[in-house]
Write a protein that holds these residues in place. Structure first.
Motif, mmCIF file in Angstrom:
data_model
loop_
_atom_site.group_PDB
_atom_site.id
_atom_site.type_symbol
_atom_site.label_atom_id
_atom_site.label_comp_id
_atom_site.label_asym_id
_atom_site.label_seq_id
_atom_site.Cartn_x
_atom_site.Cartn_y
_atom_site.Cartn_z
ATOM 1 N N THR A 145 -4.134 -3.584 4.973
ATOM 2 C CA THR A 145 -5.253 -3.655 4.027
ATOM 3 C C THR A 145 -6.135 -4.866 4.315
ATOM 4 O OG1 THR A 145 -3.744 -2.704 2.410
ATOM 5 C CG2 THR A 145 -5.789 -3.646 1.550
ATOM 6 N N ASP A 194 -4.390 -3.305 -5.173
ATOM 7 C CA ASP A 194 -3.553 -3.646 -4.007
ATOM 8 C C ASP A 194 -4.395 -4.423 -3.004
ATOM 9 O OD1 ASP A 194 -1.932 -3.502 -1.640
ATOM 10 O OD2 ASP A 194 -2.777 -1.520 -1.183
ATOM 11 N N THR A 236 0.834 -1.207 0.000
ATOM 12 C CA THR A 236 0.000 0.000 0.000
ATOM 13 C C THR A 236 0.867 1.254 0.000
ATOM 14 O OG1 THR A 236 -1.633 -1.275 1.225
ATOM 15 C CG2 THR A 236 -1.971 1.100 1.147
HETATM 16 MG MG LIG Z 1 -1.714 -2.920 2.373
#
Ligand SMILES: [Mg+2]
Ligand SMILES: Nc1nc2c(ncn2[C@@H]2O[C@H](COP(=O)(O)OP(=O)(O)OP(=O)(O)O)[C@@H](O)[C@H]2O)c(=O)[nH]1
Length: 170
Positions: free
Chosen positions: A55, A74, A31
């Motif tokens: 994430t 992502d 990220t």
């Molecule tokens: Mg991430």
């Protein structure tokens, strides 16, 4: 008539959109890398590293480089989230696999996750970029050293590249 032109226009331009999957185990820096890419290649200000959290869903980043639209996906790298990755393989054109080059204790985990990605039939032939991330840290290993460690037998048949980067420095 308008819809005909619109359809044609959409067809032509959808062809120039490439889907790039950003994969790698948790805390690799995926990220952070995406936010850096956004800052460098678009006029959107990416999140600063201290505001990035692990994430769970999907982060999407769109950038345009010399007329080509790139859409980055992502995904979360925590073990329980890795089973979601394959849902994106069919529509992906290329893969960036990020590895924390400063954390040798997790190389084995990265290696098996990457081998699984390489084995998947939906990704056969997809170009692969392996990033030895966190090069700003003194303890990080070079991309050559990481390549030697990973010793990936299946790589010979595909387009791939190793690169040393820092998602902090760009
Ligand atoms: Mg991430
Ligand atoms: N020193 C250094 N730290 C980095 C770099 N890239 C990421 N980090 C740090 O590594 C940690 C994890 O970064 P993330 O970008 O959240 O990692 P991720 O791969 O997206 O993790 P998940 O979303 O859990 O899969 C954070 O504390 C980042 O600030 C880098 O290039 N250098």
């Amino acid at each position: 008539m308008f819809s005909l032109f619109y359809g044609l226009w959409k067809y032509m331009f959808s062809k120039t959109e490439f889907h790039v999957l950003i994969l790698g185990i948790d805390k690799a820096g995926k990220t952070t890398l995406l936010e850096k890419l956004k800052s460098v290649y678009s006029n959107l200000e990416g999140l600063s590293p201290d505001r990035i959290v692990p994430t769970v869903g999907l982060n999407i980043g769109r950038i345009e480089v010399s007329g080509t639209k790139l859409v980055f996906w992502d995904l979360g790298g925590q073990p329980g989230l890795r089973s979601i990755w394959e849902k994106y393989y069919e529509e992906a054109h290329a893969v960036i696999f990020v590895i924390d080059a400063a954390c040798p204790s997790r190389f084995e985990d990265s290696k098996s996750a990457l081998e699984k990605v390489l084995r998947h039939e939906d990704l056969q032939g997809a170009p692969l970029l392996i990033l030895a991330n966190k090069q700003d840290l003194a303890e990080s290993v070079s991309s050559e050293e990481l390549a030697r460690y990973l010793d990936l037998k299946k790589l010979d048949e595909r387009v791939y590249m190793f690169e040393a980067v820092s998602s902090y420095d760009g």
